[in-house]
Scaffold this active site. Sequence first.
Site: not given
Ligand code: ADP
Ligand code: ADP
Length: 215
Positions: A13, A88, A161, A172, A127
């Site tokens: 994302k 979410r 992170r 998660r 990541r």
């Molecule tokens: P990821 O990239 O792994 O999807 P995020 O960066 O979006 O994770 O979120 C990291 C953490 O922040 C989540 O595990 C949660 O604790 C909190 N968080 C982020 N967005 C939301 C949301 N929309 N509702 C509740 N908690 C959230």
């Molecule tokens: P999210 O925001 O959904 O938690 P991220 O965009 O941070 O996910 O992606 C998680 C990890 O995977 C990052 O280190 C990113 O560089 C890598 N990544 C994202 N998209 C791809 C893909 N299509 N193929 C391989 N690696 C990816």
Amino acid sequence: MNIILLGPPGAGKGTQAQRLVGERGMVQLSTGDMLRAAVKAGTPIGLKAKAVMEAGELVSDEIVSGIIGEALDGLQAETGVIFDGYPRTAAQAESLDALLADRGRALDHVIELEVDEDALVERITGRFTCATCGEGYHDRFKQPATAGECDKCHGHEFKRRPDDNEETVRTRMAEYRAKTAPILPIYDARDIVSRVDGMADIAEVTDAIEAILDR
Ligand code: ADP
Ligand code: ADP
Ligand code: ZN
């Protein structure tokens, strides 16, 4: 244009949102990024969110919908928004409807990134991001072109992170399955969901999303 990128942790994302920002001049609203900034700054919201985030659980609906409302108020009406990591829960989806309606905005697309769960742990544990500009990288899938130097800002400091460890990732993923995946039918009923293969290469995923936005 207002869109939601939906998918489990590590689905891509943030990566795709950054690319759309670069190519389309849209704004990325990531509740995860905003919460991490609040934790770092030690604001009251940050103090409440810190332990919850470290455990991989969800921060309260009130807090995240509050910060999204504030962020939307800071934007010009014609600026398109990419919601990354929000909503979410069903309650957040309801709040978002109200927040958008109050500001004369509509939701155009919900894009679900479909990925294999097995790949997510590897994606998340590999990541890292640029400490200066936030550009996302991966140990295996997206290394900077010059080792140790950010492609975008040429910074030399990177960070990982605290919640990107295998144990927290499992929590998660369970939260996603239990609380986030169930909101898809709400949007399916409105016929605004498109599904994209999130296992494809990063650039191919962007192409697929762009095709949906241009439709
Ligand atoms: P990821 O990239 O792994 O999807 P995020 O960066 O979006 O994770 O979120 C990291 C953490 O922040 C989540 O595990 C949660 O604790 C909190 N968080 C982020 N967005 C939301 C949301 N929309 N509702 C509740 N908690 C959230
Ligand atoms: P999210 O925001 O959904 O938690 P991220 O965009 O941070 O996910 O992606 C998680 C990890 O995977 C990052 O280190 C990113 O560089 C890598 N990544 C994202 N998209 C791809 C893909 N299509 N193929 C391989 N690696 C990816
Ligand atoms: Zn950088």
